[in-house]
Design an enzyme around this catalytic site. Sequence first.
Site, PDB file in Angstrom:
ATOM      1  N   PHE A  18      33.364  22.998 -14.485  1.00  0.00           N
ATOM      2  CA  PHE A  18      33.239  21.728 -15.209  1.00  0.00           C
ATOM      3  C   PHE A  18      34.083  21.832 -16.473  1.00  0.00           C
ATOM      4  O   PHE A  18      33.727  22.524 -17.424  1.00  0.00           O
ATOM      5  CB  PHE A  18      31.786  21.384 -15.539  1.00  0.00           C
ATOM      6  CG  PHE A  18      31.624  20.002 -16.097  1.00  0.00           C
ATOM      7  CD1 PHE A  18      32.095  18.885 -15.402  1.00  0.00           C
ATOM      8  CD2 PHE A  18      31.027  19.794 -17.334  1.00  0.00           C
ATOM      9  CE1 PHE A  18      31.957  17.596 -15.916  1.00  0.00           C
ATOM     10  CE2 PHE A  18      30.884  18.500 -17.856  1.00  0.00           C
ATOM     11  CZ  PHE A  18      31.359  17.414 -17.143  1.00  0.00           C
ATOM     12  N   LYS A  36       0.863  -1.185   0.000  1.00  0.00           N
ATOM     13  CA  LYS A  36       0.000   0.000   0.000  1.00  0.00           C
ATOM     14  C   LYS A  36       0.892   1.227   0.000  1.00  0.00           C
ATOM     15  O   LYS A  36       1.795   1.338   0.834  1.00  0.00           O
ATOM     16  CB  LYS A  36      -0.865  -0.010   1.259  1.00  0.00           C
ATOM     17  CG  LYS A  36      -1.821   1.154   1.389  1.00  0.00           C
ATOM     18  CD  LYS A  36      -3.030   0.960   0.532  1.00  0.00           C
ATOM     19  CE  LYS A  36      -4.019   2.102   0.657  1.00  0.00           C
ATOM     20  NZ  LYS A  36      -5.141   1.928  -0.292  1.00  0.00           N
ATOM     21  N   ARG A  54      30.565  28.364 -12.869  1.00  0.00           N
ATOM     22  CA  ARG A  54      29.187  28.170 -13.312  1.00  0.00           C
ATOM     23  C   ARG A  54      28.278  28.075 -12.093  1.00  0.00           C
ATOM     24  O   ARG A  54      28.747  27.956 -10.959  1.00  0.00           O
ATOM     25  CB  ARG A  54      29.079  26.881 -14.135  1.00  0.00           C
ATOM     26  CG  ARG A  54      29.375  25.624 -13.315  1.00  0.00           C
ATOM     27  CD  ARG A  54      28.952  24.346 -14.026  1.00  0.00           C
ATOM     28  NE  ARG A  54      29.204  23.180 -13.171  1.00  0.00           N
ATOM     29  CZ  ARG A  54      28.829  21.938 -13.455  1.00  0.00           C
ATOM     30  NH1 ARG A  54      28.212  21.689 -14.592  1.00  0.00           N
ATOM     31  NH2 ARG A  54      29.070  20.941 -12.618  1.00  0.00           N
ATOM     32  N   HIS A  95      20.122  22.377 -14.483  1.00  0.00           N
ATOM     33  CA  HIS A  95      20.953  23.262 -15.295  1.00  0.00           C
ATOM     34  C   HIS A  95      20.447  24.703 -15.286  1.00  0.00           C
ATOM     35  O   HIS A  95      19.258  24.963 -15.380  1.00  0.00           O
ATOM     36  CB  HIS A  95      21.018  22.754 -16.740  1.00  0.00           C
ATOM     37  CG  HIS A  95      21.773  21.469 -16.854  1.00  0.00           C
ATOM     38  ND1 HIS A  95      23.141  21.405 -16.752  1.00  0.00           N
ATOM     39  CD2 HIS A  95      21.356  20.195 -17.045  1.00  0.00           C
ATOM     40  CE1 HIS A  95      23.535  20.146 -16.883  1.00  0.00           C
ATOM     41  NE2 HIS A  95      22.471  19.386 -17.051  1.00  0.00           N
ATOM     42  N   GLN A 138      29.948  14.820  -9.694  1.00  0.00           N
ATOM     43  CA  GLN A 138      30.559  13.605  -9.150  1.00  0.00           C
ATOM     44  C   GLN A 138      31.555  13.955  -8.039  1.00  0.00           C
ATOM     45  O   GLN A 138      31.570  13.326  -6.972  1.00  0.00           O
ATOM     46  CB  GLN A 138      31.295  12.826 -10.252  1.00  0.00           C
ATOM     47  CG  GLN A 138      30.399  12.086 -11.224  1.00  0.00           C
ATOM     48  CD  GLN A 138      30.011  12.919 -12.441  1.00  0.00           C
ATOM     49  OE1 GLN A 138      29.965  14.156 -12.362  1.00  0.00           O
ATOM     50  NE2 GLN A 138      29.722  12.260 -13.540  1.00  0.00           N
ATOM     51  N   THR A 166      -4.313  -4.816   1.543  1.00  0.00           N
ATOM     52  CA  THR A 166      -3.642  -3.509   1.632  1.00  0.00           C
ATOM     53  C   THR A 166      -4.456  -2.556   2.490  1.00  0.00           C
ATOM     54  O   THR A 166      -3.905  -1.658   3.124  1.00  0.00           O
ATOM     55  CB  THR A 166      -3.414  -2.914   0.226  1.00  0.00           C
ATOM     56  OG1 THR A 166      -4.667  -2.738  -0.424  1.00  0.00           O
ATOM     57  CG2 THR A 166      -2.526  -3.827  -0.610  1.00  0.00           C
ATOM     58  N   ASP A 167      -5.765  -2.767   2.539  1.00  0.00           N
ATOM     59  CA  ASP A 167      -6.591  -1.946   3.413  1.00  0.00           C
ATOM     60  C   ASP A 167      -6.241  -2.194   4.881  1.00  0.00           C
ATOM     61  O   ASP A 167      -6.255  -1.269   5.700  1.00  0.00           O
ATOM     62  CB  ASP A 167      -8.072  -2.256   3.147  1.00  0.00           C
ATOM     63  CG  ASP A 167      -8.998  -1.285   3.838  1.00  0.00           C
ATOM     64  OD1 ASP A 167      -9.083  -0.131   3.369  1.00  0.00           O
ATOM     65  OD2 ASP A 167      -9.610  -1.660   4.856  1.00  0.00           O
ATOM     66  N   ASN A 186      21.787  17.300 -11.899  1.00  0.00           N
ATOM     67  CA  ASN A 186      22.079  18.698 -12.202  1.00  0.00           C
ATOM     68  C   ASN A 186      20.811  19.441 -12.624  1.00  0.00           C
ATOM     69  O   ASN A 186      20.121  19.015 -13.550  1.00  0.00           O
ATOM     70  CB  ASN A 186      23.101  18.730 -13.352  1.00  0.00           C
ATOM     71  CG  ASN A 186      24.130  19.812 -13.159  1.00  0.00           C
ATOM     72  OD1 ASN A 186      23.801  20.873 -12.637  1.00  0.00           O
ATOM     73  ND2 ASN A 186      25.350  19.550 -13.570  1.00  0.00           N
TER      74      ASN A 186
END
Lengths: 268, 268, 268, 268
Positions: free
Chosen positions: A156, A11, A173, A244, A216, A56-57, A242
């Site tokens: 970068f 659920k 950047r 951008h 990274q 699931t109830d 990212n």
Amino acid sequence: MTEMGANRYGKESIRLVKVDKRADRHEVRDLVVDVALEGDFATSYTAGDNALVIATDTMKNTVYALAPEHLTDAIEAFGIVLARHFLASPQVATATVTLQEHGWERLEGVSGPAPDAFRRTGGMIRTARVAAGRNGVVVESGVADLVVMKTARSAFAGFPRDRFTTLPEVGDRIMATKATVTWRHSGEVVDWDASYAGVLGTLLEVFADHHSESVQHSIWVIGTAILERRGELEEIRMSMPNLHHWLVDLEPFGGENRGEIFVATVDP
Amino acid sequence: MTEMGANRYGKESIRLVKVDKRADRHEVRDLVVDVALEGDFATSYTAGDNALVIATDTMKNTVYALAPEHLTDAIEAFGIVLARHFLASPQVATATVTLQEHGWERLEGVSGPAPDAFRRTGGMIRTARVAAGRNGVVVESGVADLVVMKTARSAFAGFPRDRFTTLPEVGDRIMATKATVTWRHSGEVVDWDASYAGVLGTLLEVFADHHSESVQHSIWVIGTAILERRGELEEIRMSMPNLHHWLVDLEPFGGENRGEIFVATVDP
Amino acid sequence: MTEMGANRYGKESIRLVKVDKRADRHEVRDLVVDVALEGDFATSYTAGDNALVIATDTMKNTVYALAPEHLTDAIEAFGIVLARHFLASPQVATATVTLQEHGWERLEGVSGPAPDAFRRTGGMIRTARVAAGRNGVVVESGVADLVVMKTARSAFAGFPRDRFTTLPEVGDRIMATKATVTWRHSGEVVDWDASYAGVLGTLLEVFADHHSESVQHSIWVIGTAILERRGELEEIRMSMPNLHHWLVDLEPFGGENRGEIFVATVDP
Amino acid sequence: MTEMGANRYGKESIRLVKVDKRADRHEVRDLVVDVALEGDFATSYTAGDNALVIATDTMKNTVYALAPEHLTDAIEAFGIVLARHFLASPQVATATVTLQEHGWERLEGVSGPAPDAFRRTGGMIRTARVAAGRNGVVVESGVADLVVMKTARSAFAGFPRDRFTTLPEVGDRIMATKATVTWRHSGEVVDWDASYAGVLGTLLEVFADHHSESVQHSIWVIGTAILERRGELEEIRMSMPNLHHWLVDLEPFGGENRGEIFVATVDP
């Protein structure tokens, strides 16, 4: 002959709000809980026999029914109670409970903090994932939807260039990301709130201070700092896609963009 | 000392629309492509050295650059070309390309089918996932966001009752689900379009005809029928979360609900 | 002294699914209903007196309670019944009921059309808006979320150029839009389904056939054609926001884009 | 003969991020801007003549081109510059600029506030709407997506009961809402930031302190308090849809719900 592979059911998105009504003030807990079970449910598939299928109830009811007594501490602790509850049914091999907690902060009234009024803080979600199996319980804590940005000290460059590469190398950047981070503790008993605060604090501080050569690189720098400072962690996983922000070319308009005007490529 | 675990990075949600402009009519392809790479990127993390990091912007460019020549057949075939392209970089151990295709249907003009006008069909998405590694290529095809409903011949009974169970047993209920199904082929060369049509047709036909004892039971009945009829498949995975429709109690209003009036618990 | 302005309140997103269980087959209706009331509710604001405030929970109950008997025809007819029901309370000056209907189509089983299995069609929503007041009832019908595209016979040129204009003039572009269209009928009694089919058919046919000089021009050409063919309409309103598709520059990759490769700027 | 009614067109969701790079620290502005024009565009509809149609792409460029010099203060001030710019074209009768500002807060590094690192705050959006016409400029300020909750001192009783009413009267309930509030100033020149802070502060304080008889009552109490304290306002409009939190019945589980356990009916 057809063979059955791994299967799980459960659920999702059980919405639970608990108001802890203390004498002098209320506290609000705002959770979204998912329950998933794996185990011996083969006959429910192959024979339509539901004798072992916890509805699931019933899962949903269980979350509400156990909240008054057991949602009194961190979501990790509540998740452990829930996962163990479902594991008590012998057909269940693994019970996984995933919890999100949304923050509310107390409002100020004329004469001080309101005992009973709040606003949602937004900006991030605290998470936990508890998997209880026959060999024990694994708890992961985490934070999601944490949007952070560096407007300097982010580069970068030096990446490979082939015939499809047009991205210029940049020494300065914007780096923005919506971070999702989860970590696993080495023991089962932890001061969850202190650990969460410590991890989050380190994450934000190192993000603010470090010089990033790439997403990274940022992940490594932040992740190793957290593991060094928080000895209760065994493992950390980070996802930092990212978001951008591209510089807008203002030259066609007779302007100059001194690294100030960006188009964000994702809606806030 | 901190060790690095598995890592992957890539570019999500590359939006590509291709119009194939034939002499007598146009054809529209509408794709969302994700690219993810795993491999030897450790120094980008630990040393901030990007010499091996194919920029995600280059991934995006590559998808557009290869589309004129290579997006001429099923998305599976385009995915194979893309995945192999990225695998050609020696630092890449696995290149995974995920593709979604959204449907458009041709409009009718006064004098017949329009050569150049379309409407989006909605209702489901065709998907593919191609993972190219040093040991070969694995292709999965699929369909997502397929919403189906049975208004009869669906039951849910015989499930265990504990002190948190309130759900009544029902012999006749609405079963609705938003299905996500993926399947793996036994060989690499397949008539993708024919296979897709065959799987989807079987799925819908068996869904329509079978008597369901539970969602699990439906998954088994549908899945085994597909595997039996489509010999090109090796494996099928199905996710069919229940979109609950609850009977509304009309008695307080002097009415009677003869299994007709439901509140849907999920937005369409 | 503070004066109160116009006010309205109501209940949004009432999710109603009705299954009409006929002897030989079922029919499914899938609605989202909003109810909004305007009228003499001043004392509920200024004095906290709720004596005239019909609870939004009662609005929801009313929609379900009246559905068995009154949701038997077009949503316009059901909306008229609901709006008049709420107008019967003397403090209500205007009751506005807005309805969305989502489509389902019958599945095929082995031996023909299934009596009780359906799939959601997606792709557009039928809408209606009924406003009942002391001077009568105004009914608007409509269609929403209808995504259409022309891959030829669409231009945009001759627009003014100032120092901030960089868009090139184009004689051949993709025009795509998510259209929302509503129309008002001249009388109260209309064959709603026939009118809807006629308006939608004309809209799609003229969209397919016309040559577009701009979105504005398309709106006019389509709108006037609908008003000419459908004498039962008094007014039509169209919103057709441009879903931009930009040509991708393939020259940096040694390619050429012969009007085929586009990046769509909006997610499907 | 067909007549044209009111028409407007424009560009939505222009995403602008500006980084103000000061000597000692950066500041981030994160905006979403919409531009809409009304005026003499009839021939663009009826004759496909675009000579007066300012391209929506030009609108977007204009927002970026004017940001370096003019986005230096509150969004209201930037909106006035933009609206007047578009109004300078004689075919424009009214230029409406709508702005949303998303908040970012400065992160803390080891040695104090980071000059160049931020996190998104979430939790609410500051808004402005500037409409410039031949008779002057109208500025509305506002706040949106502000989610607040009272866990006590909120009632709803005394409302009319008809045969469709099942809601019990309650003297103590959760009241939660996602508020959207806009206000109009009496003059054109205002200290926008101070006014915004004052209105928001009053809104939150009165929300925290007042006793609510209904959402309508809360709107009145809050709205009148704001108008009394902030003389620069002429009008305030408030939309506060109820985010329902229903008490969960724990009795079937042998529990008791002392006003603590709720199911929230809307996702966070």
